[in-house]
Design a protein around this motif. Structure first.
Motif: not given
Length: 672
Positions: A605-621
């Motif tokens: 996970w990139p240092f300092g990068r925020d996590l968004f719900v859209a990231d999880v959707y994209q990972a599971l898509q």
């Protein structure tokens, strides 16, 4: 554009290009040949010679790679040898011994040998002595009439030895932090201690016998906080309610002073019962247990072992008295040498030790130096170079003619195969009297395979850029990986700039953030595995301190971990097993929200990068078995992986610049 994109092929023709060119020349040389189909025998010959030519052109185009490797050799680049795994191994005695039992350094233990698998061998690093305990003192810490105040009560050790006593070891109604202390004159660090207790039956009423509210601890310093918990192997006393035996694995111990007695102390302390323990059924004592007799003995010990086999007195051959002689060891790869591991040459009827060096640049004609390639096992003696004036200069002493060359001792082993799980090392290969069994109670860690040529070629530009000196952020990151490759999983260097907003930041401050290497990356990683010990931080800091600029201050630490839990509500594709789909979703989440393998690129996970719900959707898509995803909820979690509070309403979890995302426990709910 990189230089590699500008390097032309010496000949860029391929098989089909050669065939087409040959066919075009047929009318010029043989105009009556009109059948150019692949079924024609002449075309078959054209394709045969085109294939042979294509092979030659392929080899010609490899010449730049060969030049690159030769340049690496000129710069002194060597392939890094394999790194061995390490693990503590426990040795059990068949019975307590009256004298000191020594487990010598080099003792071999291994996994079980089968018809298809060779055993994995580990050896002990140093001598370990199992000593009988010198049990000299027994005291208790009990509550007083004043709140939060304790007093020390000394018990008659002689009466306890004879079984003529009957002492209450805690307060009449045991309180939190009441304790029974057993004092020893000798150091029992890493021993297995057997404690036989003769207790008053049902004396400690109120507790669940198999879940007593106490801890065994040893002193590790002078303060009341310097105590470390022991691992309990066996406890048949049912919470000190019947006579029985207790077996403990003791960690490292230090002397401490209690009631003017400076001894090595083991204590039994009443613990506070938390919500988790209470939920498991733990209950407090209503009255103190009473003990009539205590007897202690040593049953064995635990010592550090390395994935290696020790080879002694291996004969390499006899010297021809010529410069640049080469010999090869029978076993490879060869691990980094210890002070007692070296080559020796017979001179005047006795073996004289020689010194291993990195190169012969500074070796004089009388220096007994040799080179050792740890990957191939090659031993090389110094060359003789002809100078411009015609003289011959020898770099390193040459062994006399017919002198016997012996490698007195070296270790071979290492690699990923040494990263074994708990309980694999169960066979004692070196015969030692009174040793009953062995076992590794922890998983082995730290093993790495030998470096490949491609890895060395990728390392070369970074080495030339840094030249073993740290100036830029990339230099610090590269050198940190080189310092401890088996321990460092990921590294990031931050160089904050002084500003009015950050008055505490001074010029030249450099922060090196290290994520430790773990074996099982694609699952929930306990927080303890992502922490660095003080010794590990000190080792990395010392390495970087030698290579920094004088005006730079280096601080090595771990990043701030932002623990995250995810709840996914999804539908399953008809015909798919819910259990299998749940396994795949959880595996993907643990891999994606991971400091070592997370992120879209899988590099952490990139240092300092925020996590968004859209990231999880994209990972599971697009995952197999998921028909649809109805909802995704983000939670913050504690380091133990449990969710806290409510789902994050903003759909975003912010991460500081020196932080990184780590997975807590995730949940998957299926919607029908």
């Amino acid at each position: 554009m990189t230089l590699s994109n500008l390097i032309p092929n010496l000949d860029d023709r391929h098989f089909q290009d050669i065939v087409d060119e040959a066919k075009k020349r047929i009318p010029h040389y043989c105009d009556e040949w009109t059948d150019h189909n692949v079924s024609d025998p002449g075309v078959t010959f054209i394709e045969l010679f085109a294939w042979m030519t294509d092979m030659i052109l392929y080899r010609v185009n490899q010449v730049p790679d060969r030049h690159y490797v030769k340049f690496m050799e000129t710069m002194g680049i060597k392939l890094k040898s394999a790194i061995p795994a390490h693990v503590p191994v426990t040795f059990w005695l068949s019975a307590p011994q009256e004298g000191v039992m020594t487990i010598p350094a080099g003792t071999e233990v291994s996994s079980t040998q089968t018809e298809t698998e060779t055993p994995i061998v580990f050896t002990t690093n140093e001598d370990f002595q199992v000593t009988p305990p010198l049990f000299t003192a027994v005291v208790s810490r009990v509550a007083t009439e004043k709140a939060n105040e304790k007093r020390i009560v000394t018990h008659n050790k002689r009466l306890l030895d004879m079984g003529a006593s009957n002492i209450g070891i805690f307060s009449t109604v045991p309180q939190v932090d009441d304790a029974l202390y057993l004092g020893f004159e000798n150091d029992l660090s890493h021993h297995i201690l057997s404690i036989r207790v003769d207790c008053e039956t049902a004396g400690g009423a109120g507790v669940i016998p198999n879940l007593p509210p106490y801890l065994w601890e040893v002193s590790t310093g002078k303060g009341d906080m310097d105590w470390q918990t022991c691992e309990v192997e066996l406890d048949t006393s049912l919470g000190l309610n019947v006579s029985g035996r207790i077996e403990l694995h003791l960690p490292h111990m230090d002397r401490s002073r209690i009631q003017d007695q400076n001894l090595y102390w083991l204590r039994l302390r009443v613990r506070a019962i938390g919500p988790t323990e209470r939920q498991a059924g733990m209950l407090p004592y209503e009255v103190t247990p009473r003990i009539k007799q205590i007897a202690v003995a040593s049953l064995g010990g635990t010592t550090e072992c390395t994935h290696a086999q020790v080879i002694t007195h291996e004969l390499l051959g006899r010297s021809s008295s010529e410069p640049n002689q080469r010999f090869f060891l029978k076993h490879k790869p060869v691990l980094e040498a210890r002070p007692d591991e070296r080559l020796a040459v017979e001179e005047h009827s006795k073996l004289v030790p020689w010194q291993e060096v990195q190169d012969f640049a500074d070796s004089g004609p009388e220096d007994r130096h040799y080179l050792l390639d740890h990957t191939s096992g090659e031993v090389r003696f110094g060359p003789a170079i002809r100078l411009r004036n015609g003289d011959i200069k020898r770099h390193g002493h040459i062994p006399p003619r017919n002198a016997t060359i012996v490698f007195t001792r070296y270790r071979t082993g290492g690699g990923l195969m040494g990263n074994i799980e708990t309980g694999i090392l169960n066979t004692l290969k070196t015969a030692i009297p009174y040793i009953d069994r062995v076992l590794n109670r922890r998983a082995a860690r730290g093993g790495l395979d030998a470096e490949s040529l491609n890895e060395a070629m990728m390392r070369m530009p970074l080495m030339l850029r840094s030249r073993d000196r740290a100036m830029t952020a990339s230099d610090f990151e590269f050198l940190t990986r080189q310092a401890w490759p088996e321990k460092v999983g990921r590294v990031r260097c931050l160089q904050p700039q002084p500003s009015d907003a950050n008055p505490s930041v001074l010029p030249g401050q450099v922060y090196v953030l290290v994520v430790p290497q773990v074996k099982h990356k694609h699952r929930y990683i306990p927080s303890a595995q992502l922490r660095l010990t003080a010794a590990e931080i000190g080792r990395l800091a010392d390495y970087l301190d030698e290579r920094r600029l004088l005006t730079t201050r280096v601080y090595v630490r771990e990043p701030i971990y932002r623990w995250v839990s995810v709840r996914v509500s999804a539908g399953v594709t008809p015909g798919m097993s819910e259990a299998e789909v749940e396994r795949m979703i959880l595996e993907r989440l643990y891999q994606f929200l991971n400091p070592l393998t997370g992120g879209l690129d899988g590099q952490g996970w990139p240092f300092g990068r925020d996590l968004f719900v859209a990231d999880v959707y994209q990972a599971l898509q697009g995952m197999e078995g998921i028909l649809f995803i109805r909802n995704v909820e983000l939670y913050t979690s504690s380091p133990n992986g449990r969710r806290v509070d409510q789902p994050v309403e903003s759909g975003m979890i912010d991460v500081v610049e020196h932080g990184v995302i780590a997975s807590g426990y995730h949940d998957v709910n299926f919607v029908r």
